[in-house]
Design an enzyme around this catalytic site. Sequence first.
Site, PDB file in Angstrom:
ATOM      1  N   ASN A 117       0.865  -1.135  -0.219  1.00  0.00           N
ATOM      2  CA  ASN A 117      -0.039   0.097   0.003  1.00  0.00           C
ATOM      3  C   ASN A 117       0.884   1.414  -0.001  1.00  0.00           C
ATOM      4  OD1 ASN A 117      -2.104  -1.904   0.194  1.00  0.00           O
ATOM      5  ND2 ASN A 117      -2.485  -1.616   2.458  1.00  0.00           N
ATOM      6  N   HIS A 119       5.933  -0.374  -2.785  1.00  0.00           N
ATOM      7  CA  HIS A 119       5.480   0.333  -3.853  1.00  0.00           C
ATOM      8  C   HIS A 119       5.579   2.022  -3.751  1.00  0.00           C
ATOM      9  CE1 HIS A 119       3.006  -3.601  -4.921  1.00  0.00           C
ATOM     10  NE2 HIS A 119       4.281  -3.656  -5.159  1.00  0.00           N
ATOM     11  N   CYS A 176       9.381  20.555 -10.049  1.00  0.00           N
ATOM     12  CA  CYS A 176      10.331  20.473  -8.965  1.00  0.00           C
ATOM     13  C   CYS A 176      10.637  21.904  -8.367  1.00  0.00           C
ATOM     14  CB  CYS A 176      11.606  19.899  -9.585  1.00  0.00           C
ATOM     15  SG  CYS A 176      13.002  19.539  -8.304  1.00  0.00           S
ATOM     16  N   CYS A 233      15.874  23.472 -11.091  1.00  0.00           N
ATOM     17  CA  CYS A 233      15.480  22.582 -11.820  1.00  0.00           C
ATOM     18  C   CYS A 233      14.240  22.823 -12.330  1.00  0.00           C
ATOM     19  CB  CYS A 233      15.367  21.346 -10.908  1.00  0.00           C
ATOM     20  SG  CYS A 233      14.882  19.683 -11.718  1.00  0.00           S
ATOM     21  N   GLY A 259      -5.034  -8.989   3.668  1.00  0.00           N
ATOM     22  CA  GLY A 259      -5.704  -8.433   2.655  1.00  0.00           C
ATOM     23  C   GLY A 259      -4.939  -8.092   1.496  1.00  0.00           C
ATOM     24  N   ASN A 273      -8.061 -12.770   4.952  1.00  0.00           N
ATOM     25  CA  ASN A 273      -8.493 -12.049   3.602  1.00  0.00           C
ATOM     26  C   ASN A 273     -10.181 -12.265   3.927  1.00  0.00           C
ATOM     27  OD1 ASN A 273      -9.604 -11.519   0.940  1.00  0.00           O
ATOM     28  ND2 ASN A 273      -7.552 -11.756   0.357  1.00  0.00           N
ATOM     29  N   GLU A 304     -12.149 -12.934   1.520  1.00  0.00           N
ATOM     30  CA  GLU A 304     -12.556 -13.912   0.555  1.00  0.00           C
ATOM     31  C   GLU A 304     -11.675 -14.771   0.181  1.00  0.00           C
ATOM     32  OE1 GLU A 304     -14.403 -11.652  -2.255  1.00  0.00           O
ATOM     33  OE2 GLU A 304     -12.455 -11.121  -3.375  1.00  0.00           O
TER      34      GLU A 304
HETATM   35  C1  BV8 Z   1       8.464  -5.424 -11.388  1.00  0.00           C
HETATM   36  C2  BV8 Z   1       1.864   1.424  -6.852  1.00  0.00           C
HETATM   37  C3  BV8 Z   1      10.517  -5.915 -12.628  1.00  0.00           C
HETATM   38  C4  BV8 Z   1       1.278   2.253  -7.860  1.00  0.00           C
HETATM   39  C5  BV8 Z   1       1.273  -1.035  -7.525  1.00  0.00           C
HETATM   40  C6  BV8 Z   1       3.216 -11.725 -15.247  1.00  0.00           C
HETATM   41  C7  BV8 Z   1       3.528 -12.587 -14.307  1.00  0.00           C
HETATM   42  C8  BV8 Z   1       4.349 -12.223 -13.168  1.00  0.00           C
HETATM   43  C9  BV8 Z   1       4.622 -10.832 -12.996  1.00  0.00           C
HETATM   44  C10 BV8 Z   1       4.220 -10.061 -13.871  1.00  0.00           C
HETATM   45  C11 BV8 Z   1       3.732 -10.599 -15.119  1.00  0.00           C
HETATM   46  N1  BV8 Z   1       3.255  -9.590 -16.032  1.00  0.00           N
HETATM   47  C12 BV8 Z   1       3.853  -8.244 -15.450  1.00  0.00           C
HETATM   48  C13 BV8 Z   1       4.200  -8.598 -14.262  1.00  0.00           C
HETATM   49  C14 BV8 Z   1       5.042  -7.726 -13.271  1.00  0.00           C
HETATM   50  C15 BV8 Z   1       3.911  -7.103 -12.493  1.00  0.00           C
HETATM   51  C16 BV8 Z   1       2.908  -7.599 -12.272  1.00  0.00           C
HETATM   52  O1  BV8 Z   1       3.046  -8.156 -11.218  1.00  0.00           O
HETATM   53  N2  BV8 Z   1       1.780  -7.597 -12.942  1.00  0.00           N
HETATM   54  C17 BV8 Z   1       0.562  -8.072 -12.231  1.00  0.00           C
HETATM   55  C18 BV8 Z   1      -0.600  -7.591 -12.618  1.00  0.00           C
HETATM   56  C19 BV8 Z   1       0.636  -9.652 -13.024  1.00  0.00           C
HETATM   57  N3  BV8 Z   1       4.998  -6.223 -11.663  1.00  0.00           N
HETATM   58  C20 BV8 Z   1       5.531  -5.290 -11.560  1.00  0.00           C
HETATM   59  O2  BV8 Z   1       5.780  -4.479 -12.674  1.00  0.00           O
HETATM   60  C21 BV8 Z   1       6.383  -4.803 -10.494  1.00  0.00           C
HETATM   61  N4  BV8 Z   1       7.723  -4.618 -10.865  1.00  0.00           N
HETATM   62  O3  BV8 Z   1       8.218  -6.749 -11.437  1.00  0.00           O
HETATM   63  O4  BV8 Z   1       9.740  -5.152 -12.010  1.00  0.00           O
HETATM   64  C22 BV8 Z   1      11.547  -5.184 -13.151  1.00  0.00           C
HETATM   65  C23 BV8 Z   1      13.022  -5.650 -12.716  1.00  0.00           C
HETATM   66  C24 BV8 Z   1      13.932  -4.766 -12.874  1.00  0.00           C
HETATM   67  C25 BV8 Z   1      13.912  -3.589 -13.833  1.00  0.00           C
HETATM   68  C26 BV8 Z   1      12.562  -3.262 -14.276  1.00  0.00           C
HETATM   69  C27 BV8 Z   1      11.284  -4.065 -14.081  1.00  0.00           C
HETATM   70  C28 BV8 Z   1       5.926  -3.479  -9.812  1.00  0.00           C
HETATM   71  C29 BV8 Z   1       4.628  -3.873  -9.315  1.00  0.00           C
HETATM   72  C30 BV8 Z   1       4.114  -2.429  -8.571  1.00  0.00           C
HETATM   73  C31 BV8 Z   1       2.649  -1.873  -9.303  1.00  0.00           C
HETATM   74  N5  BV8 Z   1       2.427  -0.728  -8.286  1.00  0.00           N
HETATM   75  N6  BV8 Z   1       1.092   0.474  -6.711  1.00  0.00           N
HETATM   76  C32 BV8 Z   1      -0.248   2.630  -7.264  1.00  0.00           C
HETATM   77  O5  BV8 Z   1      -0.663   2.258  -6.088  1.00  0.00           O
HETATM   78  O6  BV8 Z   1      -0.753   3.511  -8.026  1.00  0.00           O
HETATM   79  S1  BV8 Z   1       0.752  -2.443  -7.222  1.00  0.00           S
HETATM   80  C33 BV8 Z   1      -0.799  -2.163  -6.714  1.00  0.00           C
HETATM   81  O7  BV8 Z   1      -1.464  -3.666  -6.813  1.00  0.00           O
HETATM   82  C34 BV8 Z   1      -1.130  -1.677  -5.338  1.00  0.00           C
HETATM   83  O8  BV8 Z   1      -0.041  -1.213  -4.615  1.00  0.00           O
HETATM   84  C35 BV8 Z   1      -1.769  -2.810  -4.581  1.00  0.00           C
HETATM   85  O9  BV8 Z   1      -1.477  -2.693  -3.317  1.00  0.00           O
HETATM   86  C36 BV8 Z   1      -1.066  -4.056  -5.362  1.00  0.00           C
HETATM   87  C37 BV8 Z   1      -1.523  -5.441  -5.062  1.00  0.00           C
HETATM   88  O10 BV8 Z   1      -2.886  -5.426  -5.003  1.00  0.00           O
HETATM   89  P1  BV8 Z   1      -3.585  -5.664  -3.723  1.00  0.00           P
HETATM   90  O11 BV8 Z   1      -3.034  -4.954  -2.568  1.00  0.00           O
HETATM   91  O12 BV8 Z   1      -3.708  -7.231  -3.639  1.00  0.00           O
HETATM   92  O13 BV8 Z   1      -5.138  -5.163  -3.930  1.00  0.00           O
HETATM   93  P2  BV8 Z   1      -6.212  -5.991  -4.476  1.00  0.00           P
HETATM   94  O14 BV8 Z   1      -7.224  -4.741  -5.052  1.00  0.00           O
HETATM   95  O15 BV8 Z   1      -5.860  -6.662  -5.812  1.00  0.00           O
HETATM   96  O16 BV8 Z   1      -6.696  -6.986  -3.580  1.00  0.00           O
HETATM   97  C38 BV8 Z   1      -7.354  -6.511  -2.338  1.00  0.00           C
HETATM   98  C39 BV8 Z   1      -7.605  -7.735  -1.352  1.00  0.00           C
HETATM   99  O17 BV8 Z   1      -7.989  -7.282  -0.124  1.00  0.00           O
HETATM  100  C40 BV8 Z   1      -8.426  -8.756  -2.098  1.00  0.00           C
HETATM  101  O18 BV8 Z   1      -8.252  -9.971  -2.202  1.00  0.00           O
HETATM  102  C41 BV8 Z   1      -9.760  -8.388  -1.070  1.00  0.00           C
HETATM  103  O19 BV8 Z   1     -10.448  -9.916  -1.005  1.00  0.00           O
HETATM  104  C42 BV8 Z   1      -8.967  -8.348   0.229  1.00  0.00           C
HETATM  105  N7  BV8 Z   1      -9.772  -7.552   0.908  1.00  0.00           N
HETATM  106  C43 BV8 Z   1     -10.701  -6.433   0.889  1.00  0.00           C
HETATM  107  N8  BV8 Z   1     -11.249  -6.051   1.820  1.00  0.00           N
HETATM  108  C44 BV8 Z   1     -10.695  -6.800   2.958  1.00  0.00           C
HETATM  109  C45 BV8 Z   1      -9.893  -7.619   2.261  1.00  0.00           C
HETATM  110  N9  BV8 Z   1      -9.092  -8.394   3.177  1.00  0.00           N
HETATM  111  C46 BV8 Z   1      -9.386  -8.557   4.418  1.00  0.00           C
HETATM  112  N10 BV8 Z   1      -9.990  -7.533   5.166  1.00  0.00           N
HETATM  113  C47 BV8 Z   1     -10.800  -6.600   4.400  1.00  0.00           C
HETATM  114  N11 BV8 Z   1     -11.546  -5.783   4.965  1.00  0.00           N
HETATM  115 ZN    ZN Z   2      14.106  18.364 -10.250  1.00  0.00          ZN
END
Ligand code: BV8
Ligand code: ZN
Length: 302
Positions: A113, A144, A201, A206, A241, A267, A269
């Site tokens: 988060n 992140h 900036c 800058c 979560g 979680n 669900e």
């Molecule tokens: C990287 C910041 C490499 C921005 C975010 C294929 C396979 C594997 C990986 C990849 C692939 N294709 C692409 C990738 C890489 C990619 C990735 O994983 N993509 C996914 C979509 C497949 N990852 C990346 O790009 C990462 N970087 O791999 O770099 C690299 C190495 C060298 C050089 C260059 C590159 C970077 C990933 C970071 C992205 N940025 N956030 C912003 O916030 O705007 S990610 C974003 O998703 C948020 O941070 C969020 O937190 C995160 C994950 O989602 P969740 O937190 O799980 O949220 P979600 O809504 O999905 O789920 C909520 C859950 O809570 C649910 O399960 C729900 O049931 C539950 N819930 C709800 N209420 C409750 C609850 N549980 C309990 N109690 C409750 N009350």
């Molecule tokens: Zn700057």
Amino acid sequence: MPPSSDISAFRSALQQSKRIIIVAGAGLSTASGIPTFRGAGGYWRSFEATRLATPEAFAANPSLVWQFYHYRREKVFACKPNNAHHVIARLLRHEYRQPIAPLANQCTLITQNVDGLSIRAREELAASDPTSANSESGDIIEMHGRLVDTLCKRCEDRRSNTQSPICPALAGTEVRTDAIMDEAGKRVPEATISTEDLPHCEKEGCGGLLRPGVVWFGEAIPDLEAIDGLVDAADMCLVVGTSSVVYPAAGFADTVRQNGGTVAVFNIEASRGDKKADFLFIGPCEETLGNVLGISLGESTS
Ligand code: BV8
Ligand code: ZN
């Protein structure tokens, strides 16, 4: 074997744990009013959040991406930590952790988060409990990045900026969260803020265009090596979560399990990977976490 939901069995495992990591996602903050990424909240003005959280989207339309992040900044400024954040803030502190995990000399929150609410919960605990204010508190790694951080595209200066609004041109744009359609049902194009009116900036000489200080899809996770070291060493992983879809965070629990550690999923669900967990506690984490860990908040948190 399917995951257990036996609280006393989980607490016995916790009593034996030495190095704990907590991997958190958007579900940790839903009770604070912050929408998740992939549920209904995963859309803003009918754009998919994950498609706006990329360097390509920012390069193509900085005005739109800044409106998206301005909306989320303003939301976070109006939110406060919920009970799940407060429970984790206590778990990070030795004096609260001691009774439930007496052998755990390491406890780290690795959060996906960017809302900063876990940091605020820790600060609130330190403020409310001056005696233990300077006692060690486990680390919080915001892997992140942070919504309130800005990063300069030119000089790479990173700084926290809690100005609301961050610039005059964005003022009021947070109000509209739906797409505008005309009578014919056609989408009305988004109003474009000219780049020079977007945040820039303030570093001497800058003036470069600023971007939100978060890690976008396709960008590397800073200090990933240090994070991997903590994950490799952990013998207990609480997954709180998260849909466990985004890598590398989605792989941390697998690593702990492969190393013979214990994984407990909290979680509301079913989520990816919970079948391989040792423990699964279904319910809102703002209720389940404290109950299962045995950490009560008393009346100290609102
Ligand atoms: C990287 C910041 C490499 C921005 C975010 C294929 C396979 C594997 C990986 C990849 C692939 N294709 C692409 C990738 C890489 C990619 C990735 O994983 N993509 C996914 C979509 C497949 N990852 C990346 O790009 C990462 N970087 O791999 O770099 C690299 C190495 C060298 C050089 C260059 C590159 C970077 C990933 C970071 C992205 N940025 N956030 C912003 O916030 O705007 S990610 C974003 O998703 C948020 O941070 C969020 O937190 C995160 C994950 O989602 P969740 O937190 O799980 O949220 P979600 O809504 O999905 O789920 C909520 C859950 O809570 C649910 O399960 C729900 O049931 C539950 N819930 C709800 N209420 C409750 C609850 N549980 C309990 N109690 C409750 N009350
Ligand atoms: Zn700057």
